[in-house]
Design an enzyme around this catalytic site. Structure first.
Site, PDB file in Angstrom:
ATOM      1  N   PHE A  29      10.096 -14.522 -16.435  1.00 33.06           N
ATOM      2  CA  PHE A  29       8.718 -14.331 -15.961  1.00 33.06           C
ATOM      3  C   PHE A  29       8.277 -15.555 -15.139  1.00 33.06           C
ATOM      4  O   PHE A  29       7.864 -15.427 -13.992  1.00 33.06           O
ATOM      5  CB  PHE A  29       7.769 -14.072 -17.143  1.00 33.06           C
ATOM      6  CG  PHE A  29       6.319 -14.042 -16.743  1.00 33.06           C
ATOM      7  CD1 PHE A  29       5.898 -13.320 -15.625  1.00 33.06           C
ATOM      8  CD2 PHE A  29       5.361 -14.742 -17.461  1.00 33.06           C
ATOM      9  CE1 PHE A  29       4.561 -13.305 -15.232  1.00 33.06           C
ATOM     10  CE2 PHE A  29       4.018 -14.732 -17.079  1.00 33.06           C
ATOM     11  CZ  PHE A  29       3.620 -14.014 -15.956  1.00 33.06           C
ATOM     12  N   THR A  30       8.382 -16.736 -15.736  1.00 42.17           N
ATOM     13  CA  THR A  30       8.055 -17.960 -14.974  1.00 42.17           C
ATOM     14  C   THR A  30       9.284 -18.839 -14.773  1.00 42.17           C
ATOM     15  O   THR A  30       9.237 -19.800 -14.016  1.00 42.17           O
ATOM     16  CB  THR A  30       6.958 -18.784 -15.688  1.00 42.17           C
ATOM     17  OG1 THR A  30       7.365 -18.985 -17.055  1.00 42.17           O
ATOM     18  CG2 THR A  30       5.630 -18.090 -15.647  1.00 42.17           C
ATOM     19  N   TYR A  41      -3.514 -17.877 -25.009  1.00 49.48           N
ATOM     20  CA  TYR A  41      -2.517 -18.941 -25.144  1.00 49.48           C
ATOM     21  C   TYR A  41      -2.807 -19.789 -26.397  1.00 49.48           C
ATOM     22  O   TYR A  41      -1.950 -19.922 -27.272  1.00 49.48           O
ATOM     23  CB  TYR A  41      -2.559 -19.809 -23.892  1.00 49.48           C
ATOM     24  CG  TYR A  41      -1.515 -20.902 -23.848  1.00 49.48           C
ATOM     25  CD1 TYR A  41      -0.174 -20.608 -23.615  1.00 49.48           C
ATOM     26  CD2 TYR A  41      -1.875 -22.244 -24.018  1.00 49.48           C
ATOM     27  CE1 TYR A  41       0.778 -21.620 -23.551  1.00 49.48           C
ATOM     28  CE2 TYR A  41      -0.928 -23.258 -23.953  1.00 49.48           C
ATOM     29  CZ  TYR A  41       0.401 -22.943 -23.722  1.00 49.48           C
ATOM     30  OH  TYR A  41       1.335 -23.949 -23.660  1.00 49.48           O
ATOM     31  N   ASN A  46      13.260 -14.118 -20.031  1.00 53.97           N
ATOM     32  CA  ASN A  46      12.955 -12.870 -19.312  1.00 53.97           C
ATOM     33  C   ASN A  46      12.619 -13.155 -17.844  1.00 53.97           C
ATOM     34  O   ASN A  46      12.247 -12.242 -17.111  1.00 53.97           O
ATOM     35  CB  ASN A  46      11.797 -12.112 -19.983  1.00 53.97           C
ATOM     36  CG  ASN A  46      10.460 -12.791 -19.785  1.00 53.97           C
ATOM     37  OD1 ASN A  46      10.387 -13.929 -19.316  1.00 53.97           O
ATOM     38  ND2 ASN A  46       9.386 -12.114 -20.155  1.00 53.97           N
TER      39      ASN A  46
HETATM   40  P1  NAD Z   1       7.612 -22.435 -18.224  1.00 52.11           P
HETATM   41  O1  NAD Z   1       6.658 -21.373 -17.871  1.00 52.11           O
HETATM   42  O2  NAD Z   1       8.313 -23.154 -17.124  1.00 52.11           O
HETATM   43  O3  NAD Z   1       8.724 -21.890 -19.219  1.00 52.11           O
HETATM   44  C1  NAD Z   1       8.542 -20.815 -20.087  1.00 52.11           C
HETATM   45  C2  NAD Z   1       9.790 -19.964 -20.062  1.00 52.11           C
HETATM   46  O4  NAD Z   1       9.647 -18.875 -20.990  1.00 52.11           O
HETATM   47  C3  NAD Z   1      10.061 -19.335 -18.688  1.00 52.11           C
HETATM   48  O5  NAD Z   1      11.427 -19.487 -18.349  1.00 52.11           O
HETATM   49  C4  NAD Z   1       9.711 -17.865 -18.883  1.00 52.11           C
HETATM   50  O6  NAD Z   1      10.398 -17.003 -18.003  1.00 52.11           O
HETATM   51  C5  NAD Z   1      10.063 -17.675 -20.357  1.00 52.11           C
HETATM   52  N1  NAD Z   1       9.348 -16.563 -21.003  1.00 52.11           N
HETATM   53  C6  NAD Z   1       8.017 -16.297 -20.962  1.00 52.11           C
HETATM   54  N2  NAD Z   1       7.737 -15.210 -21.703  1.00 52.11           N
HETATM   55  C7  NAD Z   1       8.910 -14.784 -22.224  1.00 52.11           C
HETATM   56  C8  NAD Z   1       9.278 -13.694 -23.063  1.00 52.11           C
HETATM   57  N3  NAD Z   1       8.362 -12.823 -23.513  1.00 52.11           N
HETATM   58  N4  NAD Z   1      10.581 -13.545 -23.405  1.00 52.11           N
HETATM   59  C9  NAD Z   1      11.521 -14.413 -22.940  1.00 52.11           C
HETATM   60  N5  NAD Z   1      11.234 -15.440 -22.130  1.00 52.11           N
HETATM   61  C10 NAD Z   1       9.942 -15.634 -21.784  1.00 52.11           C
HETATM   62  O7  NAD Z   1       6.801 -23.466 -19.139  1.00 52.11           O
HETATM   63  P2  NAD Z   1       7.221 -24.864 -19.753  1.00 52.11           P
HETATM   64  O8  NAD Z   1       6.273 -25.870 -19.228  1.00 52.11           O
HETATM   65  O9  NAD Z   1       8.662 -25.097 -19.630  1.00 52.11           O
HETATM   66  O10 NAD Z   1       6.855 -24.639 -21.287  1.00 52.11           O
HETATM   67  C11 NAD Z   1       7.841 -24.358 -22.271  1.00 52.11           C
HETATM   68  C12 NAD Z   1       7.172 -24.272 -23.626  1.00 52.11           C
HETATM   69  O11 NAD Z   1       6.520 -25.497 -23.942  1.00 52.11           O
HETATM   70  C13 NAD Z   1       6.122 -23.172 -23.724  1.00 52.11           C
HETATM   71  O12 NAD Z   1       6.209 -22.558 -24.986  1.00 52.11           O
HETATM   72  C14 NAD Z   1       4.816 -23.929 -23.595  1.00 52.11           C
HETATM   73  O13 NAD Z   1       3.771 -23.267 -24.239  1.00 52.11           O
HETATM   74  C15 NAD Z   1       5.165 -25.249 -24.257  1.00 52.11           C
HETATM   75  N6  NAD Z   1       4.297 -26.331 -23.752  1.00 52.11           N
HETATM   76  C16 NAD Z   1       4.505 -26.853 -22.513  1.00 52.11           C
HETATM   77  C17 NAD Z   1       3.658 -27.863 -22.060  1.00 52.11           C
HETATM   78  C18 NAD Z   1       3.850 -28.508 -20.712  1.00 52.11           C
HETATM   79  O14 NAD Z   1       3.063 -29.378 -20.355  1.00 52.11           O
HETATM   80  N7  NAD Z   1       4.859 -28.188 -19.942  1.00 52.11           N
HETATM   81  C19 NAD Z   1       2.577 -28.301 -22.849  1.00 52.11           C
HETATM   82  C20 NAD Z   1       2.400 -27.697 -24.084  1.00 52.11           C
HETATM   83  C21 NAD Z   1       3.263 -26.731 -24.545  1.00 52.11           C
END
Ligand code: NAD
Ligand code: UDP
Length: 314
Positions: free
Chosen positions: A35-36, A144, A33
């Site tokens: 968002f980030t 979260y 979507n």
């Molecule tokens: P990020 O914020 O870069 O990526 C998250 C993605 O999900 C983004 O592209 C955002 O636009 C999308 N998104 C958010 N809400 C949405 C929705 N309702 N519908 C569709 N898309 C949506 O974060 P990341 O670091 O790439 O993390 C990815 C996943 O890994 C997440 O689930 C996060 O909780 C998990 N995670 C990441 C880390 C880390 O250190 N990077 C640690 C623990 C868990």
């Protein structure tokens, strides 16, 4: 060749995963979507016939025919997930319900990106998968942490009740290129501040610890877990056990960037975990996985990436 859905595929980890799955010869649907996440992260994949981009929000149902689902959609940085806390918990809970429904209908394997945050402010160190955690259910991080805990519960209930082929990975702090400039997590904040010779902002006294994993190592772990077979469904910790204090980390970033930045101390956010380090014995045993990218190598690649990003916006 498999048909694979990656939710959150335009985000930091998701975009690296899409690249990897395409390189392995799969058909990939990237759902986001934005968002980030950002189109910039996956723009170079748009011409690939095996890649499809879908703008969709997983709090709404989604239908497709797929063999595997990586459910990564969820903002991961504290300022972003706290921006709209209700939306964050809906993304974790409604999102995983919709993806589990899809997995059930398609008979697909589903992997849930859970987090070290399910351990909260851990009283067991390093964290092992059998530790149930120490999570504040009503604090500012709960949208979260508890969202992800509930997602794990739903994964296990669909597995036990409906025989859905599930995998749970608990991801520890991961960093690398393609993190958003405004991400707000410590790695991107410190590198950007150092590159701009601005003060590095340490929250609290910097004695809290984290363990940082480079993104290619993490992606390798995700793919291994997905394709590991049904005998081991997790949860499994994926992270790099090399632990350091945030103060040491700040000094290291200043050194690697040859920066003139100073360090300043700001207020510690509520419920900020004091220590965090994954025990990866289980991942080593079951997946034959462990991180191979050294912190200096990973950080230099990340510094190079942010340096070119900052030039773009100048
Ligand atoms: P990020 O914020 O870069 O990526 C998250 C993605 O999900 C983004 O592209 C955002 O636009 C999308 N998104 C958010 N809400 C949405 C929705 N309702 N519908 C569709 N898309 C949506 O974060 P990341 O670091 O790439 O993390 C990815 C996943 O890994 C997440 O689930 C996060 O909780 C998990 N995670 C990441 C880390 C880390 O250190 N990077 C640690 C623990 C868990
Ligand atoms: N942190 C910091 N300065 C920043 C951003 C974060 O000192 O500019 C601290 C934060 O308080 C936490 C640690 O660094 O103790 C890791 O924060 P991050 O947001 O990256 O991840 P998480 O807290 O979710 O592990």
């Amino acid at each position: 060749m498999k048909r694979i859905l990656v939710t959150g595929g335009a985000g930091f980890i998701g975009s690296h995963l899409c690249e990897r799955l395409l390189a392995d010869g799969n058909d990939v649907i990237c759902l986001d979507n934005f968002f980030t996440g950002s189109k910039d992260n996956i723009r170079h994949l748009l011409d690939d016939n095996h890649f499809e981009l879908v703008r969709h929000d997983i709090t709404k149902e989604y239908f497709a025919e797929v063999d595997q689902i990586y459910n990564l959609a969820c903002p991961a940085s504290p300022p972003h997930y706290q921006y709209n806390a209700i939306k964050t918990i809906k993304t974790s809970v409604l999102g995983v319900l919709h993806m589990l429904g899809l997995a059930r209908r398609c008979n697909a394997t589903i992997l849930q990106a859970s987090t070290s945050e399910v351990y909260g402010d851990p009283k067991v160190h390093p964290q092992t998968e059998d530790y149930w955690g120490n999570v504040n259910p009503i604090g500012v991080r709960s949208c979260y942490d508890e969202g992800k805990r509930c997602a794990e519960t739903l994964m296990m209930d669909y597995h036990r009740q409906n025989n859905v082929d599930t995998r749970i990975v608990r991801i520890f702090n991961t960093y690398g290129p393609k993190m958003a400039v405004n991400d707000g997590r410590v790695v991107s904040n410190f590198i950007i501040q150092a590159l701009q010779n601005k003060d590095l902002t340490i929250y609290g006294d910097g004695s809290q610890t984290r363990s940082f994993c480079y993104v290619s190592d993490l992606v390798e772990g995700l793919v291994r877990m997905m394709n590991n077979g049904q005998n081991f469904i997790g949860p499994v910790n994926l992270g790099n056990p090399c632990e350091r204090s945030i103060l040491d980390f700040a000094k290291y970033i200043i050194e690697l960037t040859n920066s003139n930045s100073k360090i300043v101390f700001k207020e510690l956010p509520q419920d900020d975990p004091v220590q965090r380090k994954p025990d990866i014995t289980l991942a080593k045993k079951e997946l034959d996985w462990e991180p191979v990218v050294d912190i200096k190598e990973g950080l230099m690649k990340t510094i190079e990436y942010f340096s070119s990003k900052l030039k773009e916006v100048q």
